[in-house]
Design a protein around this motif. Sequence first.
Motif, PDB file in Angstrom:
ATOM      1  N   ALA A   1     -19.577  41.180 -19.303  1.00  0.00           N
ATOM      2  CA  ALA A   1     -19.802  40.607 -20.632  1.00  0.00           C
ATOM      3  C   ALA A   1     -20.452  39.234 -20.535  1.00  0.00           C
ATOM      4  N   ARG A   2     -19.968  38.402 -19.608  1.00  0.00           N
ATOM      5  CA  ARG A   2     -20.563  37.076 -19.444  1.00  0.00           C
ATOM      6  C   ARG A   2     -21.980  37.187 -18.898  1.00  0.00           C
ATOM      7  N   PHE A   3     -22.195  38.136 -17.968  1.00  0.00           N
ATOM      8  CA  PHE A   3     -23.529  38.340 -17.425  1.00  0.00           C
ATOM      9  C   PHE A   3     -24.490  38.730 -18.544  1.00  0.00           C
ATOM     10  N   ALA A   4     -24.083  39.656 -19.419  1.00  0.00           N
ATOM     11  CA  ALA A   4     -24.942  40.102 -20.516  1.00  0.00           C
ATOM     12  C   ALA A   4     -25.157  39.000 -21.539  1.00  0.00           C
ATOM     13  N   THR A   5     -24.182  38.136 -21.711  1.00  0.00           N
ATOM     14  CA  THR A   5     -24.353  37.020 -22.646  1.00  0.00           C
ATOM     15  C   THR A   5     -25.394  36.036 -22.138  1.00  0.00           C
ATOM     16  N   ARG A   6     -25.447  35.842 -20.822  1.00  0.00           N
ATOM     17  CA  ARG A   6     -26.420  34.916 -20.242  1.00  0.00           C
ATOM     18  C   ARG A   6     -27.820  35.528 -20.220  1.00  0.00           C
ATOM     19  N   LEU A   7     -27.912  36.865 -20.130  1.00  0.00           N
ATOM     20  CA  LEU A   7     -29.209  37.551 -20.148  1.00  0.00           C
ATOM     21  C   LEU A   7     -29.095  38.803 -21.033  1.00  0.00           C
ATOM     22  N   PRO A   8     -29.058  38.648 -22.367  1.00  0.00           N
ATOM     23  CA  PRO A   8     -28.895  39.810 -23.250  1.00  0.00           C
ATOM     24  C   PRO A   8     -29.969  40.879 -23.087  1.00  0.00           C
ATOM     25  N   PRO A   9     -31.258  40.533 -22.826  1.00  0.00           N
ATOM     26  CA  PRO A   9     -32.254  41.611 -22.695  1.00  0.00           C
ATOM     27  C   PRO A   9     -31.980  42.588 -21.568  1.00  0.00           C
TER      28      PRO A   9
ATOM     29  N   ASP B   1     -33.211  52.715 -13.321  1.00  0.00           N
ATOM     30  CA  ASP B   1     -33.861  53.299 -12.149  1.00  0.00           C
ATOM     31  C   ASP B   1     -35.240  52.708 -11.883  1.00  0.00           C
ATOM     32  N   ALA B   2     -35.981  52.367 -12.934  1.00  0.00           N
ATOM     33  CA  ALA B   2     -37.344  51.879 -12.759  1.00  0.00           C
ATOM     34  C   ALA B   2     -37.423  50.368 -12.616  1.00  0.00           C
ATOM     35  N   ASP B   3     -36.371  49.644 -13.001  1.00  0.00           N
ATOM     36  CA  ASP B   3     -36.465  48.188 -13.024  1.00  0.00           C
ATOM     37  C   ASP B   3     -35.332  47.511 -12.252  1.00  0.00           C
ATOM     38  N   LEU B   4     -34.097  47.733 -12.687  1.00  0.00           N
ATOM     39  CA  LEU B   4     -32.988  46.982 -12.114  1.00  0.00           C
ATOM     40  C   LEU B   4     -32.697  47.370 -10.668  1.00  0.00           C
ATOM     41  N   ARG B   5     -32.647  48.657 -10.381  1.00  0.00           N
ATOM     42  CA  ARG B   5     -32.288  49.097  -9.032  1.00  0.00           C
ATOM     43  C   ARG B   5     -33.315  48.655  -7.979  1.00  0.00           C
ATOM     44  N   PRO B   6     -34.636  48.781  -8.234  1.00  0.00           N
ATOM     45  CA  PRO B   6     -35.603  48.281  -7.228  1.00  0.00           C
ATOM     46  C   PRO B   6     -35.506  46.776  -7.000  1.00  0.00           C
ATOM     47  N   LYS B   7     -35.231  46.012  -8.033  1.00  0.00           N
ATOM     48  CA  LYS B   7     -35.111  44.559  -7.852  1.00  0.00           C
ATOM     49  C   LYS B   7     -33.885  44.212  -7.021  1.00  0.00           C
ATOM     50  N   MET B   8     -32.794  44.934  -7.269  1.00  0.00           N
ATOM     51  CA  MET B   8     -31.594  44.666  -6.477  1.00  0.00           C
ATOM     52  C   MET B   8     -31.802  45.093  -5.032  1.00  0.00           C
ATOM     53  N   ALA B   9     -32.509  46.196  -4.800  1.00  0.00           N
ATOM     54  CA  ALA B   9     -32.799  46.639  -3.439  1.00  0.00           C
ATOM     55  C   ALA B   9     -33.667  45.619  -2.710  1.00  0.00           C
ATOM     56  N   HIS B  10     -34.576  44.970  -3.419  1.00  0.00           N
ATOM     57  CA  HIS B  10     -35.424  43.945  -2.795  1.00  0.00           C
ATOM     58  C   HIS B  10     -34.584  42.764  -2.334  1.00  0.00           C
ATOM     59  N   LEU B  11     -33.589  42.370  -3.130  1.00  0.00           N
ATOM     60  CA  LEU B  11     -32.717  41.275  -2.720  1.00  0.00           C
ATOM     61  C   LEU B  11     -31.893  41.664  -1.503  1.00  0.00           C
ATOM     62  N   ALA B  12     -31.357  42.884  -1.509  1.00  0.00           N
ATOM     63  CA  ALA B  12     -30.549  43.329  -0.379  1.00  0.00           C
ATOM     64  C   ALA B  12     -31.359  43.357   0.909  1.00  0.00           C
ATOM     65  N   ALA B  13     -32.636  43.731   0.803  1.00  0.00           N
ATOM     66  CA  ALA B  13     -33.498  43.747   1.985  1.00  0.00           C
ATOM     67  C   ALA B  13     -33.796  42.350   2.483  1.00  0.00           C
ATOM     68  N   SER B  14     -33.614  41.343   1.637  1.00  0.00           N
ATOM     69  CA  SER B  14     -33.846  39.945   2.023  1.00  0.00           C
ATOM     70  C   SER B  14     -32.552  39.226   2.361  1.00  0.00           C
ATOM     71  N   ALA B  15     -31.487  40.002   2.607  1.00  0.00           N
ATOM     72  CA  ALA B  15     -30.186  39.452   3.023  1.00  0.00           C
ATOM     73  C   ALA B  15     -29.506  38.652   1.922  1.00  0.00           C
TER      74      ALA B  15
ATOM     75  N   PRO C   1     -28.813  35.227 -13.384  1.00  0.00           N
ATOM     76  CA  PRO C   1     -29.061  36.553 -13.969  1.00  0.00           C
ATOM     77  C   PRO C   1     -30.512  36.766 -14.398  1.00  0.00           C
ATOM     78  N   ALA C   2     -31.218  35.663 -14.703  1.00  0.00           N
ATOM     79  CA  ALA C   2     -32.599  35.796 -15.162  1.00  0.00           C
ATOM     80  C   ALA C   2     -33.515  36.368 -14.087  1.00  0.00           C
ATOM     81  N   TYR C   3     -33.015  36.510 -12.865  1.00  0.00           N
ATOM     82  CA  TYR C   3     -33.821  37.145 -11.812  1.00  0.00           C
ATOM     83  C   TYR C   3     -34.311  38.518 -12.254  1.00  0.00           C
ATOM     84  N   PHE C   4     -33.468  39.262 -12.970  1.00  0.00           N
ATOM     85  CA  PHE C   4     -33.838  40.611 -13.406  1.00  0.00           C
ATOM     86  C   PHE C   4     -34.951  40.610 -14.458  1.00  0.00           C
ATOM     87  N   SER C   5     -35.234  39.466 -15.036  1.00  0.00           N
ATOM     88  CA  SER C   5     -36.258  39.412 -16.080  1.00  0.00           C
ATOM     89  C   SER C   5     -37.661  39.201 -15.527  1.00  0.00           C
ATOM     90  N   TYR C   6     -37.798  38.903 -14.225  1.00  0.00           N
ATOM     91  CA  TYR C   6     -39.119  38.646 -13.640  1.00  0.00           C
ATOM     92  C   TYR C   6     -39.712  39.952 -13.114  1.00  0.00           C
TER      93      TYR C   6
END
Length: 534
Positions: A371-379, A386-400, A410-415
């Motif tokens: 809830a707090r995460f969504a409040t900070r980044l409602p969009p 599958d097309a947006d959030l998961r690939p971005k999270m996989a990119h972070l995991a690959a960068s340790a 949280p705004a990382y997901f908006s870029y």
Amino acid sequence: MRRLALAAWLATLAAPLLPATNRPALRRPRAAPVDAGDTSGDEGIDDAGGASLAELLKRAGATRTEIAAAKKISTENAEVIEYLLDDAGFTTQDVSEMLSLKPALAKTASVAPARETVEFLNATFNLRKCDLRKIFREQPGLLLPSPTNNVIRDTGACPAVLATASGGPAAGPRQETSTNVYDVVYLLSSVGVKPKNIKEMVVRWPQLLTLPVAQMLAVTDYLGSLQFEGTVGSLYRQHPWVLAAPVGTVRRAVEVLVDEIGVRRLENVVRAYPRALVKGRDDLLEPARLLQDVGLEREDVVLVIEAFPLLFGLEPLATRGVLAFWRDELGLKKNDVPRVCRAFPSLLGVDVQKQRKVVAFLREIGVVNVARFATRLPPVLAYDVDADLRPKMAHLAASALSVYDVVRFPAYFSYPLDTVIRPRTAFLESYGLPLTRFELKTLFTPGDAQFAKRVVGAAPAEYASFKAAFMKELANPTPKPRGGLLAAFVKPEITSATGKAFPTLSPGAPDVAGGGDKRKRRRRRGSGGPRTAP
């Protein structure tokens, strides 16, 4: 009944296309069964010397049996049908569809209105044959004589409109020979719609040509009285159906929007969602009541409506479902719901199932307080998992990096991944700078120039060149070499130091200076005396 039977019978014909020519179309040979006693003379020509419907069908390639059936069920004059088939280039399939909608075409003896309408549209817009046929297939009534008088219904406009129906400042002098089609085109031109746009309008929405000109004048008069900054013609160009809206309904809708809801930027609302002009009072007030129920003040409700007029197009039940989801499943605080509505009202139109899938993903990656995460980044509630959030999270995991870094920013997901995240990560790697050395906020908040200059310490032009090359490679990736991983390597030359090309199969780089077996090196060192501590 005879008209309906004629239309139904014509619909069963599968006739070939007829050429658009002034000469009678030649009959195409068909295998035709001949009834006993049927004669083949000039019985298809009526006594008046004009071609009957049976003769026209004969020219189109109908069988003798079909012609005989036409003689039995129809004795009407078919001059308009003859004109459509022989001169205007319509097919028998076109005519059958037109007759099914307007059986009166088979009995009218006046070709002049049909010819005038067809030639006027052709001369004015240079229509393609397929577009011309589409218009009259959908609106065959345009080929019939226009009514002598147009009745204004439910206009509610100023009385001066009554005079313009027979010629006035808005429409110009009306010619005695003009048809309703001519009046419609002339009116649209008078409010600033260009001919190419009128052409697009009538092809896309042919019923526009059937509207009574008095109705169109009344709508134009009332909308003009609202004093919008943009022209009325630009509204018609995008939404031609507005010309068919009853002016009384439009006027009442405007009164609700302005007087009861308090909308100040009426033009923004109308241009963004013109269907608000034909909605009833309860339908317009319902979204405003929903917003007030969740804690928005009247002034905030107006701002939300002006920012997101499509709110009037949402189903109230669906909107209630979104608000209930935020409160009951997502767990937004009572004070956070109006804040989200004010900042991102379009989220009220996002399907609950899509938002539920986003919440499940955030919990899956380890976000505890969703809830707090969504409040900070409602969009984020509207993003595709599958097309947006998961690939971005996989990119972070690959960068340790981990979800901890995302929770901090949280705004990382908006870029955008391909145009911002990936090229900046690659540029850092080219300088030997791992992503873990920086906070995500530091990397992605500044623009490209500031990122290159302040974060990496490089010239902005250098990053611009790097990004252009990266994007080009991303758009046209280099194919991987064939033959497995070894095909990607170039065989090194044999040197005196190594004695062979591949001194070791260890995953690390070969030790050129100390190539050979380690046990042999130990034996050589051991034979030289005792080893001393380093």
